[in-house]
Design an enzyme around this catalytic site. Structure first.
Site, PDB file in Angstrom:
ATOM      1  N   TRP A 198       1.023 -15.120   2.502  1.00  0.00           N
ATOM      2  CA  TRP A 198      -0.056 -15.254   1.647  1.00  0.00           C
ATOM      3  C   TRP A 198      -0.537 -16.569   1.985  1.00  0.00           C
ATOM      4  O   TRP A 198      -2.130 -16.810   1.881  1.00  0.00           O
ATOM      5  CB  TRP A 198       0.030 -14.983   0.198  1.00  0.00           C
ATOM      6  N   ASP A 238      -2.432 -20.245  -5.824  1.00  0.00           N
ATOM      7  CA  ASP A 238      -2.365 -18.806  -5.560  1.00  0.00           C
ATOM      8  C   ASP A 238      -1.503 -18.242  -6.845  1.00  0.00           C
ATOM      9  O   ASP A 238      -0.042 -18.282  -6.443  1.00  0.00           O
ATOM     10  CB  ASP A 238      -2.480 -18.044  -4.348  1.00  0.00           C
ATOM     11  N   LYS A 280      -0.373  -7.120 -10.164  1.00  0.00           N
ATOM     12  CA  LYS A 280       1.075  -7.247 -10.366  1.00  0.00           C
ATOM     13  C   LYS A 280       1.549  -7.455 -11.865  1.00  0.00           C
ATOM     14  O   LYS A 280       1.967  -6.454 -12.522  1.00  0.00           O
ATOM     15  CB  LYS A 280       1.645  -8.642  -9.710  1.00  0.00           C
TER      16      LYS A 280
HETATM   17  N1  PMP Z   1      -1.407 -13.615  -2.717  1.00  0.00           N
HETATM   18  C1  PMP Z   1      -0.342 -13.051  -3.094  1.00  0.00           C
HETATM   19  C2  PMP Z   1       0.828 -13.969  -3.627  1.00  0.00           C
HETATM   20  C3  PMP Z   1       0.142 -11.605  -3.168  1.00  0.00           C
HETATM   21  O1  PMP Z   1       1.282 -11.300  -3.348  1.00  0.00           O
HETATM   22  C4  PMP Z   1      -0.930 -10.917  -2.171  1.00  0.00           C
HETATM   23  C5  PMP Z   1      -0.786  -9.404  -2.483  1.00  0.00           C
HETATM   24  N2  PMP Z   1       0.482  -9.044  -2.465  1.00  0.00           N
HETATM   25  C6  PMP Z   1      -2.288 -11.306  -1.980  1.00  0.00           C
HETATM   26  C7  PMP Z   1      -2.329 -13.085  -2.273  1.00  0.00           C
HETATM   27  C8  PMP Z   1      -3.451 -10.415  -1.502  1.00  0.00           C
HETATM   28  O2  PMP Z   1      -3.798  -9.891  -2.510  1.00  0.00           O
HETATM   29  P1  PMP Z   1      -5.031  -8.717  -2.546  1.00  0.00           P
HETATM   30  O3  PMP Z   1      -4.487  -7.699  -1.796  1.00  0.00           O
HETATM   31  O4  PMP Z   1      -5.455  -8.793  -3.746  1.00  0.00           O
HETATM   32  O5  PMP Z   1      -6.182  -9.386  -1.664  1.00  0.00           O
END
Ligand code: PMP
Length: 364
Positions: free
Chosen positions: A103, A173, A197
């Site tokens: 991420w 994030d 989450k």
């Molecule tokens: N950042 C983190 C820490 C994540 O765990 C995730 C998805 N698991 C994301 C970003 C991406 O999120 P999204 O699918 O909502 O774009």
């Protein structure tokens, strides 16, 4: 009590049962209106109340002051990877990124498309098994912001401190650990998190942004991507994802009723403690991925002796009513996601299963 699976999914993930039941009870006839919340205008008084109460409850839970705007946006957390540099990184400036895995590196990639997104530190060489101490990196001081991911959902690592940046704006994030513990929002320029989450269903992303940053958002951006315009319209520049926002509001209220984030954090500590003890006490049968000082209280990543045994673990666990334990496809192994709404009882059931699985498979 309806039948509920022990749900260790990494996201979308377990939601609190009382929240689901409340949504169910109000699904068809919301607040005596004779229609579902999903069927009415987002400009009407009923949705207005839902929207603003959700923001108020998030402000209470996280201690968000009036120096910050609370936004709801679409496109998931990944959209924020791009919107942050588009809004906040002027072409001639630099932004620093800490890379703790998928991420964080995805966020850096997007920044590189917009301007000077620069890698400050990475744990890639050790398969992202830890997060840095502040002494592991050095900022120059003229960076536009420092971006990091507080919890890496895939590798199961988590910061247990907020990085000290000596005045450089900090962006985080928090998709996979928001609302899991108290956080001093005043330390941040911007916090963002996908809801799916700890906060609610997929479909809405929370953005908490310090108001003075909004002046940087350029008018050349598409309107729905411009934080300043979204904030000015209280996240109703376009039709907001009304049902996910309603669910986030129910979760926020539920957490307030449980005693707030201190109480939530204590519960999360017990759950993570029980699982890590099961790994540590297994005499090497189970091995954790993360270094001890970086262990996540949300995503516990581990493996057995072999990929075949990991596969068997997932299958036998599923047959025993424990779901979602397969590691992320990019790293394999096993992962138990134990977000706020996963009950302690589910964790105890998993610990018991782990002991029993070990007994059966170490006799051979
Ligand atoms: N950042 C983190 C820490 C994540 O765990 C995730 C998805 N698991 C994301 C970003 C991406 O999120 P999204 O699918 O909502 O774009």
């Amino acid at each position: 009590m309806p039948h509920r699976t022990h749900n260790f999914s990494a996201g979308p993930a377990a939601l609190p049962l009382p929240v689901l039941e409340s949504a169910q009870a109000n699904l068809v006839n919301f607040a005596g209106s004779g229609m579902s919340l999903m069927e009415m205008s987002h400009r009407g008084p009923i949705y207005d109340e839902v929207h603003n109460q959700c923001i108020a409850d998030l402000r209470t839970l996280l201690g968000i002051s009036e120096d910050y705007d609370v936004l709801f946006m679409g496109g998931g957390a990944r959209t924020q990877f791009a919107l942050i540099p588009m809004n906040l990184l002027p072409a001639e400036q630099r932004a620093a990124y800490i890379d703790t895995g998928t991420w964080a590196s995805g966020a850096l990639r997007e920044a590189g498309k917009v301007g000077h997104g620069e890698l400050l530190w990475s744990s890639k060489e050790s398969t992202y098994d830890h997060v840095p101490a502040d002494t592991d990196w050095n900022l120059q001081g003229d960076e536009c912001y420092l971006h990091y991911t507080s919890n890496n959902t895939i590798y199961g690592t988590q910061f247990n401190h907020v990085p000290e940046t000596d005045g450089v704006d900090l962006i985080c994030d928090m998709s996979s650990d928001i609302l899991s513990r108290p956080v001093d929002v005043n330390r941040f320029a911007l916090i963002y998190a996908g809801a799916q989450k700890n906060m609610g269903p997929a479909g809405v992303t929370l953005v908490i942004v310090r108001k003075d940053l909004l002046q940087r958002c350029s008018d050349t951006l598409p309107e729905v991507m411009n934080y300043r315009l979204v904030a000015a319209k209280n996240s109703m520049l376009n039709t907001p994802p009304v049902f996910p926002i309603y669910m986030v509001g129910l979760v926020a209220r539920h957490l307030i009723e449980l005693g707030g984030l201190e109480a939530v954090a204590a519960n999360n500590r017990s759950k993570a403690g029980a699982l890590y003890s099961a790994i540590d006490d297994s005499e090497g049968f189970y091995r954790g991925h993360s270094r001890e000082n970086s262990r996540s209280e949300m995503n516990v990543t581990f493996r057995t002796q072999s990929a075949e045994l990991d596969k068997l673990f997932v299958e036998e666990a599923a047959a025993a009513g424990l779901s979602g334990l397969k590691g992320h496809r990019s790293v394999g192994g096993l992962r138990a996601s134990i977000y706020n709404a996963v009950p302690l009882d589910s964790v105890h059931t998993l610990v018991e299963f782990m002991g029993e699985f070990q007994r059966r498979h170490s006799e051979k």
